[in-house]
Design a protein around this motif. Structure first.
Motif, mmCIF file in Angstrom:
data_model
loop_
_atom_site.group_PDB
_atom_site.id
_atom_site.type_symbol
_atom_site.label_atom_id
_atom_site.label_comp_id
_atom_site.label_asym_id
_atom_site.label_seq_id
_atom_site.Cartn_x
_atom_site.Cartn_y
_atom_site.Cartn_z
ATOM 1 N N ASP A 74 13.481 -19.102 45.626
ATOM 2 C CA ASP A 74 12.134 -18.589 45.337
ATOM 3 C C ASP A 74 11.722 -17.430 46.241
ATOM 4 O O ASP A 74 10.569 -17.023 46.265
ATOM 5 C CB ASP A 74 11.102 -19.713 45.375
ATOM 6 C CG ASP A 74 10.945 -20.338 46.743
ATOM 7 O OD1 ASP A 74 11.828 -20.141 47.603
ATOM 8 O OD2 ASP A 74 9.940 -21.022 46.966
ATOM 9 N N GLY A 75 12.678 -16.861 46.996
ATOM 10 C CA GLY A 75 12.413 -15.638 47.748
ATOM 11 C C GLY A 75 11.926 -15.796 49.167
ATOM 12 O O GLY A 75 11.426 -14.838 49.759
ATOM 13 N N LEU A 76 12.089 -16.965 49.772
ATOM 14 C CA LEU A 76 11.680 -17.142 51.166
ATOM 15 C C LEU A 76 12.860 -16.773 52.065
ATOM 16 O O LEU A 76 13.878 -17.470 52.102
ATOM 17 C CB LEU A 76 11.233 -18.578 51.429
ATOM 18 C CG LEU A 76 10.701 -18.829 52.836
ATOM 19 C CD1 LEU A 76 9.411 -18.038 53.073
ATOM 20 C CD2 LEU A 76 10.470 -20.310 53.061
ATOM 21 N N TYR A 77 12.705 -15.650 52.788
ATOM 22 C CA TYR A 77 13.755 -15.202 53.706
ATOM 23 C C TYR A 77 13.505 -15.829 55.065
ATOM 24 O O TYR A 77 12.392 -15.773 55.592
ATOM 25 C CB TYR A 77 13.767 -13.678 53.839
ATOM 26 C CG TYR A 77 14.745 -13.216 54.897
ATOM 27 C CD1 TYR A 77 16.104 -13.148 54.621
ATOM 28 C CD2 TYR A 77 14.317 -12.902 56.180
ATOM 29 C CE1 TYR A 77 17.014 -12.763 55.595
ATOM 30 C CE2 TYR A 77 15.215 -12.511 57.164
ATOM 31 C CZ TYR A 77 16.566 -12.451 56.864
ATOM 32 O OH TYR A 77 17.463 -12.080 57.833
ATOM 33 N N GLN A 78 14.549 -16.406 55.654
ATOM 34 C CA GLN A 78 14.484 -17.019 56.982
ATOM 35 C C GLN A 78 15.390 -16.213 57.906
ATOM 36 O O GLN A 78 16.598 -16.121 57.676
ATOM 37 C CB GLN A 78 14.947 -18.475 56.922
ATOM 38 C CG GLN A 78 14.901 -19.200 58.242
ATOM 39 C CD GLN A 78 13.484 -19.498 58.697
ATOM 40 O OE1 GLN A 78 12.644 -19.875 57.893
ATOM 41 N NE2 GLN A 78 13.219 -19.309 59.973
ATOM 42 N N ALA A 79 14.794 -15.619 58.942
ATOM 43 C CA ALA A 79 15.570 -14.819 59.898
ATOM 44 C C ALA A 79 16.392 -15.737 60.795
ATOM 45 O O ALA A 79 16.021 -16.896 61.025
ATOM 46 C CB ALA A 79 14.616 -13.973 60.748
ATOM 47 N N PRO A 80 17.512 -15.214 61.323
ATOM 48 C CA PRO A 80 18.298 -16.011 62.273
ATOM 49 C C PRO A 80 17.464 -16.324 63.518
ATOM 50 O O PRO A 80 16.503 -15.612 63.833
ATOM 51 C CB PRO A 80 19.478 -15.109 62.623
ATOM 52 C CG PRO A 80 19.348 -13.871 61.826
ATOM 53 C CD PRO A 80 18.055 -13.906 61.101
ATOM 54 N N GLU A 81 17.827 -17.384 64.224
ATOM 55 C CA GLU A 81 17.087 -17.818 65.415
ATOM 56 C C GLU A 81 17.177 -16.811 66.563
ATOM 57 O O GLU A 81 16.277 -16.726 67.375
ATOM 58 C CB GLU A 81 17.599 -19.185 65.892
ATOM 59 C CG GLU A 81 17.223 -20.325 64.979
ATOM 60 C CD GLU A 81 15.708 -20.569 64.914
ATOM 61 O OE1 GLU A 81 15.016 -20.350 65.914
ATOM 62 O OE2 GLU A 81 15.241 -20.984 63.843
ATOM 63 N N ALA A 82 18.269 -16.065 66.631
ATOM 64 C CA ALA A 82 18.448 -15.102 67.721
ATOM 65 C C ALA A 82 19.308 -13.957 67.225
ATOM 66 O O ALA A 82 19.936 -14.044 66.172
ATOM 67 C CB ALA A 82 19.117 -15.779 68.910
#
Length: 110
Positions: A74-82
């Motif tokens: 559904d288009g939710l982008y999650q950035a890497p933790e670091a």
């Protein structure tokens, strides 16, 4: 949009025919926001809009270039933790016509 003329003729009597014009709408994919800044471990929702086709044909798949972080259907982008600063290109690809795409640029900033 394109307009196509279709001619249907009788096989038994080729003098019997009908002509109809069919308007084919332009199909395009839009993505918003077109760019955003994302911090490590944070997320941003990308909204896709498909213009010119039926709702049942408006599903998209996603591509990340480079493959950093993740994106849900559904288009939710999650950035890497670091990680170091980087740019990720997110592409929405229309499943019904993979030649129709839209792109957003995400800037990953620590």
């Amino acid at each position: 949009p394109a307009v196509v003329r279709v001619r249907a003729a009788s096989f038994a009597d080729p003098t019997k025919f009908a002509v109809v014009q069919v308007r084919i709408p332009e199909v395009r994919v839009e993505l918003s926001p077109e760019s955003a800044e994302v911090r490590p471990g944070r997320s941003v929702r990308l909204k896709v809009r498909v213009v010119g086709c039926a709702a049942r044909d408006s599903q998209v798949s996603w591509k990340l270039t480079p493959e950093m972080g993740s994106i849900s259907p559904d288009g939710l982008y999650q950035a890497p933790e670091a990680g170091a600063p980087a740019e990720v290109q997110v592409t929405a690809i229309l499943k019904a016509d993979p030649t129709k795409t839209a792109t957003a640029l995400l800037r990953l900033r620590p």
